[in-house]
Design a protein around this motif. Structure first.
Motif, PDB file in Angstrom:
ATOM      1  N   ALA A   9       0.824  -1.209   0.000  1.00 48.23           N
ATOM      2  CA  ALA A   9       0.000   0.000   0.000  1.00 48.23           C
ATOM      3  C   ALA A   9       0.859   1.260   0.000  1.00 48.23           C
ATOM      4  O   ALA A   9       0.566   2.236  -0.727  1.00 48.23           O
ATOM      5  CB  ALA A   9      -0.939  -0.017   1.202  1.00 48.23           C
ATOM      6  N   TYR A  10       1.924   1.251   0.800  1.00 45.61           N
ATOM      7  CA  TYR A  10       2.786   2.432   0.856  1.00 45.61           C
ATOM      8  C   TYR A  10       3.519   2.656  -0.483  1.00 45.61           C
ATOM      9  O   TYR A  10       3.675   3.795  -0.931  1.00 45.61           O
ATOM     10  CB  TYR A  10       3.785   2.311   2.001  1.00 45.61           C
ATOM     11  CG  TYR A  10       3.208   2.694   3.349  1.00 45.61           C
ATOM     12  CD1 TYR A  10       2.583   3.925   3.537  1.00 45.61           C
ATOM     13  CD2 TYR A  10       3.311   1.832   4.443  1.00 45.61           C
ATOM     14  CE1 TYR A  10       2.055   4.281   4.778  1.00 45.61           C
ATOM     15  CE2 TYR A  10       2.791   2.183   5.678  1.00 45.61           C
ATOM     16  CZ  TYR A  10       2.158   3.410   5.844  1.00 45.61           C
ATOM     17  OH  TYR A  10       1.642   3.772   7.064  1.00 45.61           O
ATOM     18  N   MET A  11       3.967   1.585  -1.099  1.00 46.05           N
ATOM     19  CA  MET A  11       4.615   1.723  -2.400  1.00 46.05           C
ATOM     20  C   MET A  11       3.638   2.275  -3.436  1.00 46.05           C
ATOM     21  O   MET A  11       4.003   3.107  -4.271  1.00 46.05           O
ATOM     22  CB  MET A  11       5.169   0.377  -2.866  1.00 46.05           C
ATOM     23  CG  MET A  11       6.449  -0.051  -2.175  1.00 46.05           C
ATOM     24  SD  MET A  11       7.863   1.031  -2.546  1.00 46.05           S
ATOM     25  CE  MET A  11       8.236   0.569  -4.247  1.00 46.05           C
ATOM     26  N   ALA A  12       2.392   1.811  -3.370  1.00 42.73           N
ATOM     27  CA  ALA A  12       1.385   2.291  -4.318  1.00 42.73           C
ATOM     28  C   ALA A  12       1.125   3.780  -4.146  1.00 42.73           C
ATOM     29  O   ALA A  12       0.825   4.488  -5.118  1.00 42.73           O
ATOM     30  CB  ALA A  12       0.085   1.500  -4.134  1.00 42.73           C
ATOM     31  N   LEU A  13       1.252   4.272  -2.909  1.00 45.52           N
ATOM     32  CA  LEU A  13       1.036   5.692  -2.634  1.00 45.52           C
ATOM     33  C   LEU A  13       2.305   6.520  -2.831  1.00 45.52           C
ATOM     34  O   LEU A  13       2.268   7.754  -2.725  1.00 45.52           O
ATOM     35  CB  LEU A  13       0.531   5.876  -1.200  1.00 45.52           C
ATOM     36  CG  LEU A  13      -0.904   5.423  -0.903  1.00 45.52           C
ATOM     37  CD1 LEU A  13      -1.194   5.527   0.588  1.00 45.52           C
ATOM     38  CD2 LEU A  13      -1.917   6.236  -1.696  1.00 45.52           C
ATOM     39  N   GLY A  14       3.435   5.839  -3.083  1.00 47.67           N
ATOM     40  CA  GLY A  14       4.693   6.542  -3.249  1.00 47.67           C
ATOM     41  C   GLY A  14       5.354   6.919  -1.937  1.00 47.67           C
ATOM     42  O   GLY A  14       6.291   7.731  -1.921  1.00 47.67           O
TER      43      GLY A  14
END
Length: 299
Positions: free
Chosen positions: A233-238
């Motif tokens: 999730a954090y990677m998807a949000l940058g």
């Protein structure tokens, strides 16, 4: 003619007639009342409930339990409670009512009886058992992970109360084991909702659910997946630093986990490596399952 103007003999005659008439009316009235009174019927015999000794009622209840006739057992224990109120027999009757309801699968009735026992006899030697019956009645009603987990919350609260109030009781060990199972169930529900949001790319909502698992249920089997899902999730949000920390904490604590392999591959595809950020909430809140500080393992 007014009575006062009648001769004395006539007065006596009139008074006598009135008296006889009054008696007749009174008797007629009595006959009417008798006709309305069910107890006046000579055929009526009031039912006399014989006094059954307390020990006999208790034994009869136990016998019904042996026969697994739980309704009949409850009737005996209820009679015992009513006929010998405020006695030690009443105390035993309430506890056995809770037990027979529990054995009969009437968990709500078991909960009610257990609470009544604890309210009346909080310092009794059997109070721990009453609390155990209360907790187990909630525990037996825990639904599958796809449904609302209110019952799980109630079971967890009752089990925790048992361990806290009666830590040396014979029921504490079993309660601790069931606490872990119940916590795992609650964590599973959070994971299910988190995955739902993750699949629909609602990343902030997903992170909130996975964060609850890491913060509240880190000793459950769902902690590994929760950390990997946080990395996703954090990677998807940058928000790369938090993703790196989630993967690093996962690797420190579960180096052989397939979830760590997935997290590591995810970060590599993004051109980064797992790296712990000390100021991250993940770094601050997560503790090792075995109680060893995570920083000590990282050394």
């Amino acid at each position: 003619m007014p009575l006062a103007l009648l001769p004395r003999g006539a007065k006596v005659a009139v008074l006598r007639a009135a008296l006889l008439a009054g008696c007749g009316l009174a008797l007629a009235g009595c006959d009417t009342l008798d006709s309305l009174n069910p107890f006046a019927d000579p055929k009526y015999k009031p039912e006399v409930v014989p006094d059954v000794p307390a020990d006999k009622l208790y034994s009869q209840g136990l016998a019904k339990l042996e026969d697994r006739d739980f309704d009949a057992a409850n009737k005996k224990f209820d009679d015992l409670d009513k006929q010998y109120a405020y006695s030690d027999w009443s105390r035993k009757a309430v506890l056995m009512t809770a037990y027979s309801n529990y054995e009969g699968g009437k968990y709500e009735d078991a909960i009610t009886a257990s609470r009544r026992y604890l309210q009346r006899h909080p310092a009794s030697k059997d109070a721990a058992y009453a609390q155990y019956l209360l907790a187990m009645s909630h525990y037996k009603q825990i639904p599958d992970v796809t449904r609302d987990q209110d019952r799980s919350e109630r079971a967890l609260a009752a089990l925790n109360e048992l361990v806290q109030r009666y830590p040396t009781s014979e029921y504490a060990t079993d309660a601790k084991a069931k606490i872990q199972i119940t916590r795992d169930q609650l964590a599973g529900k959070e994971m299910e909702i988190g995955r739902y949001y993750l699949e629909r790319r609602n990343f902030p909502a997903a992170i909130n659910r996975f964060r609850d698992v890491v913060s509240k249920y880190q000793t459950t089997r769902h902690a590994e997946e929760a950390l990997e899902r946080l990395a996703e999730a954090y990677m998807a949000l940058g928000i790369v630093a938090e993703a790196q920390t989630a993967a690093a904490v996962l690797g420190h604590n579960f180096p052989d986990s397939p979830w760590y392999k997935d997290a590591y591959a995810l970060l590599q595809n993004g051109g980064v490596e797992p790296r712990e950020e000390k100021s991250s909430w993940i770094s601050k809140t997560f503790k090792d399952v075995m109680g060893i500080p995570r920083t000590a393992q990282a050394q």
